[in-house]
Write an enzyme that holds these catalytic residues in place. Structure first.
Site, PDB file in Angstrom:
ATOM      1  N   GLY A  40      16.767 -17.493 -37.610  1.00 14.99           N
ATOM      2  CA  GLY A  40      17.824 -18.234 -36.917  1.00 14.99           C
ATOM      3  C   GLY A  40      17.623 -18.211 -35.418  1.00 14.99           C
ATOM      4  O   GLY A  40      18.584 -18.135 -34.647  1.00 14.99           O
TER       5      GLY A  40
ATOM      6  N   ASN B  44      16.752 -20.495 -33.373  1.00 16.58           N
ATOM      7  CA  ASN B  44      16.900 -21.755 -32.631  1.00 16.58           C
ATOM      8  C   ASN B  44      18.235 -21.895 -31.901  1.00 16.58           C
ATOM      9  O   ASN B  44      18.406 -22.799 -31.087  1.00 16.58           O
ATOM     10  CB  ASN B  44      16.730 -22.944 -33.581  1.00 16.58           C
ATOM     11  CG  ASN B  44      17.738 -22.935 -34.709  1.00 16.58           C
ATOM     12  OD1 ASN B  44      17.615 -22.142 -35.630  1.00 16.58           O
ATOM     13  ND2 ASN B  44      18.741 -23.794 -34.653  1.00 16.58           N
TER      14      ASN B  44
ATOM     15  N   GLY C 118      20.271 -15.576 -31.878  1.00 16.70           N
ATOM     16  CA  GLY C 118      18.841 -15.603 -32.143  1.00 16.70           C
ATOM     17  C   GLY C 118      18.066 -16.223 -30.991  1.00 16.70           C
ATOM     18  O   GLY C 118      17.009 -15.721 -30.591  1.00 16.70           O
TER      19      GLY C 118
ATOM     20  N   TYR D 212      32.545 -14.011 -46.427  1.00 15.92           N
ATOM     21  CA  TYR D 212      31.884 -13.614 -45.184  1.00 15.92           C
ATOM     22  C   TYR D 212      31.933 -12.098 -45.019  1.00 15.92           C
ATOM     23  O   TYR D 212      30.924 -11.452 -44.726  1.00 15.92           O
ATOM     24  CB  TYR D 212      32.555 -14.291 -43.989  1.00 15.92           C
ATOM     25  CG  TYR D 212      31.942 -13.904 -42.656  1.00 15.92           C
ATOM     26  CD1 TYR D 212      30.654 -14.306 -42.333  1.00 15.92           C
ATOM     27  CD2 TYR D 212      32.643 -13.131 -41.731  1.00 15.92           C
ATOM     28  CE1 TYR D 212      30.071 -13.951 -41.119  1.00 15.92           C
ATOM     29  CE2 TYR D 212      32.078 -12.771 -40.525  1.00 15.92           C
ATOM     30  CZ  TYR D 212      30.793 -13.179 -40.220  1.00 15.92           C
ATOM     31  OH  TYR D 212      30.209 -12.817 -39.030  1.00 15.92           O
TER      32      TYR D 212
END
Length: 304
Positions: A21, A23, A27, A177
């Site tokens: 992740g 991008n 991250g 979650y």
């Protein structure tokens, strides 16, 4: 209190680091920090164009940065396997595996392999990725696996009779979650125990970003209740650059020990320090059960 920042980072020349992740959000900030210190960084992204755009943005700040974008879809075990094969062809060491990618409070859906989306992405995808990279981890003395959890682990509850909320049974976005973030910690602590008992010169560490303004909350931003609390929430949160410091410190600080958990010193905001996770995250019985079920579900086992 020591105010740990990017200025405390040592040179990372010769190090190889994977950031899932990479991008966007935490991250992105992690890739930027590592590349700025000379590491060879694999920016793992589900969307290659977004990954390349992120790389281009980072290279504006660090023109000499060594960043390679590789495709990784944690919702697809075939993609995880293909990613690992690419990494093994290109690199002979792995100093840090940062399992950063995640989704939050999504409506119920299933991954390509039939897993509930949040558990499938946040835990099972990273579980499979870590297992398949074990050969490289073992071959790199001092390597680290850094799992990014959340303060949300505190409202997570394990239910091994219905781990994946089959067909949406008992599902709520926040329940799923919380369970996935609790799973991140159970996995981290059990992985550290496995490293220790096997004599492997690697450590497993966890972190959480506190209250950070990233795009992770995109599934709730449009809701009326979120709009009402946003002005207050904004005052209690910090930028994604600051929110990434705990996971960056967990990845590179020489003082880090296996099994530690890093987060902001004021819980929601502040500088990265060792913090405590809840009692449920330290259940060895739950950790072992989760590990066994994760191996069964993914069909992938760890080779220690």
């Amino acid at each position: 209190m020591e105010k740990w920042t990017l200025k405390n980072m040592d040179d990372l020349q010769g190090k190889v680091i994977i950031v899932t992740g990479g991008n966007s959000g935490l991250g992105f900030e992690s890739v930027k920090a590592f590349a700025g210190k000379g590491a060879s960084v694999v920016l793992a992204s589900r969307n290659m164009q977004r990954g390349e755009d992120a790389k281009a943005e980072i290279l504006k700040a660090h023109p000499g940065g060594k960043i390679e974008v590789l495709e990784l879809d944690l919702m697809d075990l075939a993609s995880v396997e293909a990613f690992v094969k690419q990494v093994e062809k290109k690199y002979d060491r792995l100093d840090v595996l940062m399992n950063n990618a995640g989704i939050m409070t999504t409506p119920y859906f299933k991954t390509k392999d039939g897993f509930e989306g949040q558990m499938g992405t946040n835990h099972l995808g990273h579980f499979a990725l870590t297992a398949q990279l074990m050969k490289m981890i073992k071959a790199t003395p001092g390597s680290r696996v850094v799992n990014v959890s959340s303060g949300g682990h505190r409202f997570g509850k394990m239910d091994f009779e219905n781990l994946l909320f089959e067909d949406g049974k008992d599902y709520s976005p926040m329940k799923a979650y919380g369970r996935s973030k609790l799973s991140n910690l159970l996995f981290t602590y059990e992985l550290e125990r496995q490293f220790e008992s096997s004599g492997i010169k690697a450590i497993a560490v966890a972190s959480h970003p506190g209250g950070s303004r990233t795009n992770l909350d995109r599934h709730v931003k449009g809701k009326i209740w979120f709009k009402l609390i946003w002005p207050i929430f904004r005052l209690m949160t910090m930028s994604q650059a600051l929110g990434a410091l705990p996971q960056i410190r967990a990845s590179v600080d020489g003082e880090v020990k296996g099994g530690q958990y890093y987060g902001p010193h004021r819980n929601m905001t502040g500088y990265p320090v060792v913090v405590k996770s809840n009692q449920a995250s330290h259940s060895m019985a739950d950790a072992r059960k989760l590990w066994e079920m994760s191996e069964e579900l993914t069909g992938i086992s760890f080779d220690f």
